[in-house]
Design a protein around this motif. Structure first.
Motif, PDB file in Angstrom:
ATOM      1  N   GLY A 140      16.058 -15.449  -9.396  1.00 35.98           N
ATOM      2  CA  GLY A 140      15.574 -15.236  -8.171  1.00 35.98           C
ATOM      3  C   GLY A 140      15.640 -16.414  -7.348  1.00 35.98           C
ATOM      4  O   GLY A 140      15.146 -17.469  -7.548  1.00 35.98           O
ATOM      5  N   ARG A 141      16.487 -16.357  -6.212  1.00 34.02           N
ATOM      6  CA  ARG A 141      16.545 -17.290  -5.240  1.00 34.02           C
ATOM      7  C   ARG A 141      16.820 -16.948  -3.822  1.00 34.02           C
ATOM      8  O   ARG A 141      17.444 -15.823  -3.922  1.00 34.02           O
ATOM      9  CB  ARG A 141      17.369 -18.537  -5.685  1.00 34.02           C
ATOM     10  CG  ARG A 141      18.741 -17.992  -5.852  1.00 34.02           C
ATOM     11  CD  ARG A 141      19.658 -18.896  -6.808  1.00 34.02           C
ATOM     12  NE  ARG A 141      21.131 -18.541  -6.536  1.00 34.02           N
ATOM     13  CZ  ARG A 141      21.756 -18.792  -7.418  1.00 34.02           C
ATOM     14  NH1 ARG A 141      21.479 -19.598  -8.767  1.00 34.02           N
ATOM     15  NH2 ARG A 141      23.145 -18.385  -7.768  1.00 34.02           N
ATOM     16  N   THR A 142      16.454 -17.823  -2.896  1.00 36.69           N
ATOM     17  CA  THR A 142      16.612 -17.306  -1.248  1.00 36.69           C
ATOM     18  C   THR A 142      18.228 -17.244  -1.222  1.00 36.69           C
ATOM     19  O   THR A 142      18.868 -17.953  -1.594  1.00 36.69           O
ATOM     20  CB  THR A 142      16.073 -18.343  -0.589  1.00 36.69           C
ATOM     21  OG1 THR A 142      14.523 -18.355  -0.545  1.00 36.69           O
ATOM     22  CG2 THR A 142      16.334 -18.033   0.990  1.00 36.69           C
ATOM     23  N   VAL A 143      18.686 -16.024  -0.609  1.00 33.74           N
ATOM     24  CA  VAL A 143      19.999 -15.900  -0.161  1.00 33.74           C
ATOM     25  C   VAL A 143      20.315 -16.801   0.882  1.00 33.74           C
ATOM     26  O   VAL A 143      19.762 -16.835   2.175  1.00 33.74           O
ATOM     27  CB  VAL A 143      20.188 -14.441   0.317  1.00 33.74           C
ATOM     28  CG1 VAL A 143      21.478 -14.278   0.986  1.00 33.74           C
ATOM     29  CG2 VAL A 143      20.075 -13.555  -0.992  1.00 33.74           C
ATOM     30  N   ASP A 144      21.282 -17.681   1.024  1.00 31.77           N
ATOM     31  CA  ASP A 144      21.670 -18.570   1.848  1.00 31.77           C
ATOM     32  C   ASP A 144      22.937 -18.430   1.987  1.00 31.77           C
ATOM     33  O   ASP A 144      23.941 -18.863   1.219  1.00 31.77           O
ATOM     34  CB  ASP A 144      21.288 -20.174   1.370  1.00 31.77           C
ATOM     35  CG  ASP A 144      21.449 -21.077   2.473  1.00 31.77           C
ATOM     36  OD1 ASP A 144      22.728 -20.894   3.435  1.00 31.77           O
ATOM     37  OD2 ASP A 144      20.814 -21.909   2.697  1.00 31.77           O
ATOM     38  N   PHE A 145      23.431 -17.781   3.082  1.00 30.91           N
ATOM     39  CA  PHE A 145      25.027 -17.368   3.191  1.00 30.91           C
ATOM     40  C   PHE A 145      25.880 -18.808   3.568  1.00 30.91           C
ATOM     41  O   PHE A 145      26.907 -18.737   3.021  1.00 30.91           O
ATOM     42  CB  PHE A 145      25.209 -16.486   4.428  1.00 30.91           C
ATOM     43  CG  PHE A 145      24.735 -15.207   4.211  1.00 30.91           C
ATOM     44  CD1 PHE A 145      25.368 -14.280   3.541  1.00 30.91           C
ATOM     45  CD2 PHE A 145      23.302 -14.562   4.802  1.00 30.91           C
ATOM     46  CE1 PHE A 145      24.881 -12.949   3.126  1.00 30.91           C
ATOM     47  CE2 PHE A 145      22.799 -13.604   4.664  1.00 30.91           C
ATOM     48  CZ  PHE A 145      23.639 -12.651   3.879  1.00 30.91           C
ATOM     49  N   ARG A 146      25.253 -19.780   4.149  1.00 25.45           N
ATOM     50  CA  ARG A 146      26.082 -20.968   4.292  1.00 25.45           C
ATOM     51  C   ARG A 146      26.343 -21.659   3.016  1.00 25.45           C
ATOM     52  O   ARG A 146      27.545 -22.231   2.817  1.00 25.45           O
ATOM     53  CB  ARG A 146      25.212 -21.810   5.289  1.00 25.45           C
ATOM     54  CG  ARG A 146      25.389 -21.267   6.789  1.00 25.45           C
ATOM     55  CD  ARG A 146      24.059 -21.917   7.546  1.00 25.45           C
ATOM     56  NE  ARG A 146      24.075 -21.658   8.928  1.00 25.45           N
ATOM     57  CZ  ARG A 146      23.060 -20.756   9.441  1.00 25.45           C
ATOM     58  NH1 ARG A 146      22.222 -20.497   8.385  1.00 25.45           N
ATOM     59  NH2 ARG A 146      22.920 -20.299  10.529  1.00 25.45           N
ATOM     60  N   LYS A 147      25.360 -21.669   2.217  1.00 18.72           N
ATOM     61  CA  LYS A 147      25.633 -22.354   0.987  1.00 18.72           C
ATOM     62  C   LYS A 147      26.555 -21.429  -0.069  1.00 18.72           C
ATOM     63  O   LYS A 147      27.483 -22.184  -0.721  1.00 18.72           O
ATOM     64  CB  LYS A 147      24.284 -22.378   0.099  1.00 18.72           C
ATOM     65  CG  LYS A 147      23.239 -23.268   0.498  1.00 18.72           C
ATOM     66  CD  LYS A 147      21.976 -23.529  -0.342  1.00 18.72           C
ATOM     67  CE  LYS A 147      21.199 -24.736   0.239  1.00 18.72           C
ATOM     68  NZ  LYS A 147      19.921 -24.808  -0.549  1.00 18.72           N
ATOM     69  N   LEU A 148      26.690 -20.109   0.255  1.00 20.02           N
ATOM     70  CA  LEU A 148      27.674 -19.586  -0.404  1.00 20.02           C
ATOM     71  C   LEU A 148      29.058 -19.720   0.046  1.00 20.02           C
ATOM     72  O   LEU A 148      30.039 -19.885  -0.671  1.00 20.02           O
ATOM     73  CB  LEU A 148      27.346 -17.795  -0.217  1.00 20.02           C
ATOM     74  CG  LEU A 148      26.143 -17.135  -0.933  1.00 20.02           C
ATOM     75  CD1 LEU A 148      25.923 -15.863  -0.594  1.00 20.02           C
ATOM     76  CD2 LEU A 148      26.676 -17.511  -2.435  1.00 20.02           C
ATOM     77  N   ALA A 149      29.226 -19.870   1.306  1.00 18.25           N
ATOM     78  CA  ALA A 149      30.411 -20.543   1.943  1.00 18.25           C
ATOM     79  C   ALA A 149      30.682 -21.861   1.419  1.00 18.25           C
ATOM     80  O   ALA A 149      31.865 -22.179   1.197  1.00 18.25           O
ATOM     81  CB  ALA A 149      30.303 -20.535   3.451  1.00 18.25           C
TER      82      ALA A 149
END
Length: 437
Positions: free
Chosen positions: A245-254
């Motif tokens: 469980g962790r916050t979704v961070d689209f920029r970190k995925l990028a």
């Protein structure tokens, strides 16, 4: 030979979380009923999800009041098979009258009397009431823009299981709600080149100041909201219990190698075009995220809670190159993309409610808090059925209780009518009362 079942008050269609919850509450009211399920109990959790799926809510929250998960800690996230096992165990706990392997084919109103005729693969039921507890995940939706290209493997997220299932090559995942973002990340971790098409979304923190976002929505009263904002009707939620469980961070995925693109607009001769809305969609998710942090901070200050401050939660990752210079058009072959996964949601299918006033012209349920426009028909397990939590495990349990209470009240009205009629006719009350009342 087709069997006739005449002594059943209520037929519940579907033995997932909604159907099992409904059965528990009907049992408590002493209402004779049967739950019919075309497959097994909680089948969608077992075979209608990808292999690594876990619940999006922690085990202390996403459960029924009468039973805890036995293999997952309270703050953990149960895997899909454990969730399915949980509902099987819950049904056994009160000996739910479930008939598996029974497909409902048609429901019609009785002629000249109350109740319905329900035609199933296991015979015909004559019942007073029908609860449609088949949930929102019925018919996968793939948009009409999907390309007719035999070189591409295309599948809905309902049919995705694991990276090994797909051919070699890159993947375009269309849709960045909970399913899309988790599948995209799994594929990236498996070494695939992944493009994620991001639309408008809600992006809550997984946890903040030591409390899961489910807790915050509870104490802030947000689970109790009865309607969504007009501009939020089709906004997905990007939240995940994966990897603890962790916050979704689209920029970190990028930053880790995923390419973010805007909403998928069209396909033409091997080219895909994207909307110029990626930055706006990310900003909208940020606004939603920060608004919840603000509300949480205000709550902590107002009630003097001893919850540690978390200033780092407000530090936003810088926009990666794919956001600063968004891809608007992509040659799929040149990019090495061989697969498109459509994480584009589902539509309901109530075609078996034949000719009843329970549906609108598009086949969507007509109801108020689960009580259909057609007397005797009920819906359960749908998003926003009565409030924001309606499609969550705990929320469906409370909706089921309210609907069961309504059924019990209707039975009392009918019992009064039959008693009064019998006395007027000089009959015994026992002779006058239908067996299912």
């Amino acid at each position: 030979m087709v069997s006739q079942n005449r002594d059943i008050d209520t037929l519940v269609v579907g033995a997932g979380q909604a159907g099992i919850a409904m059965s528990e509450h009907l049992s408590r009211h002493g209402v004779s009923h049967v739950v019919v399920e075309r497959d097994r109990i909680a089948e969608r959790w077992r075979t209608g999800r990808w292999d690594s799926l876990v619940a999006n809510g922690p085990a202390w929250h996403d459960r029924f009041p009468g039973l805890e998960f036995d293999r997952t800690a309270a703050d953990g996230f149960a895997g899909k098979d454990e969730v399915a096992d949980y509902f099987e165990a819950y049904a056994q706990k009160f000996e739910a009258p479930v008939r598996t392997g029974t497909d409902v084919r048609r429901v019609t109103r009785q002629t000249g009397q109350s109740g319905f005729v329900v035609e199933t693969s296991d015979g015909v039921f004559n019942v007073h009431r029908v609860v449609a507890a088949t949930g929102p995940f019925q018919t996968p939706v793939i948009p009409a823009i999907a390309p007719q290209d035999a070189r591409l493997t295309q599948l809905h997220s309902a049919d995705y299981r694991n990276p090994a299932q797909l051919p070699e090559g890159g993947v375009l995942v269309v849709g960045a709600g909970s399913s899309g973002v988790q599948i995209a990340e799994e594929l990236m971790l498996a070494g695939r080149d992944v493009y994620l098409s991001v639309g408008p979304h809600s992006r809550p923190p997984r946890s903040y100041r030591g409390r899961d976002f489910c807790w915050w929505l509870g104490v802030l009263g947000k689970w109790d909201a009865e309607t969504t904002a007009p501009d939020q009707e089709h906004v997905t939620i990007a939240v995940s219990g994966a990897h603890g469980g962790r916050t979704v961070d689209f920029r970190k995925l990028a930053e880790r190698g995923m390419t973010l693109v805007g909403r998928t607009q069209a396909f033409d001769h091997g080219q895909v075009c994207f909307e110029a809305d990626l930055a706006d969609n990310l900003a909208g998710g940020d606004t939603d995220y920060l608004a919840l942090l603000d509300a949480a901070d205000d709550y902590v200050a107002r009630y003097g809670l001893d919850l540690p401050a978390e200033p780092e939660a407000r530090r936003m990752t810088a926009d990666p190159a794919c956001v600063r210079e968004p891809v608007r058009q992509l040659d799929l072959a040149a990019a090495g993309i061989t697969t498109i996964i459509w994480a584009t949601g589902y539509t309901v299918d109530y075609g078996w409610l034949d000719g009843l006033a329970a549906l609108d012209d598009q086949g969507r349920p007509l109801h108020r808090r689960g009580i259909a426009a057609e007397p005797g028909i009920y819906f359960l397990g749908l998003p926003w059925l009565s409030h924001r939590g309606s499609s969550f495990i705990w929320g469906v349990w409370h909706d089921a209780k309210r609907i069961a209470d309504h059924i019990a009240t209707q039975r009392k009205y009918l019992a009064y009518h039959e008693t009064t009629r019998a006395r007027s006719a000089g009959e015994s009350v026992e002779q006058a009362m239908p067996k299912a009342i």
